[in-house]
Design a protein around this motif. Sequence first.
Motif: not given
Length: 129
Positions: A59-65
């Motif tokens: 829910a609080r993930l802001t970016l995933c590379d």
Amino acid sequence: MITHPEDGFQLTTTLTDAGEAHIRVAGDLDWDTADQLTRAAAACLGTAPAPRGLLLDCARLTLCDSLGLSSLLMIHRQAGEAGVRLHLVNRPAALQRLLEITGTDHIFMDAAEDGTATDAEATDDDATG
């Protein structure tokens, strides 16, 4: 509860009374932080007895590379090897899009699909946990 803060990245790990491990991810899952998530999940999966399930709350993930995605795939493999169901819940739109573009969305099971927890329950736990 275990918390790992680093430059805005945070992991919070809890074990429920039902024997499920929950890891809440906050911040950017990227080159600098992906290994932390992989290690936290491995620690949960390495307990005896193994958890009934492993829930990653994004829910609080802001970016995933790409390395963040690699970490998620590695955790999926490790969970399967341990006989533990992995649930990736509260996926932000950007993460869902990354999973769809890479053709990996089908391997991550939402908890609601098998009745163990809903996205709302995972969020409610966040408020109380």
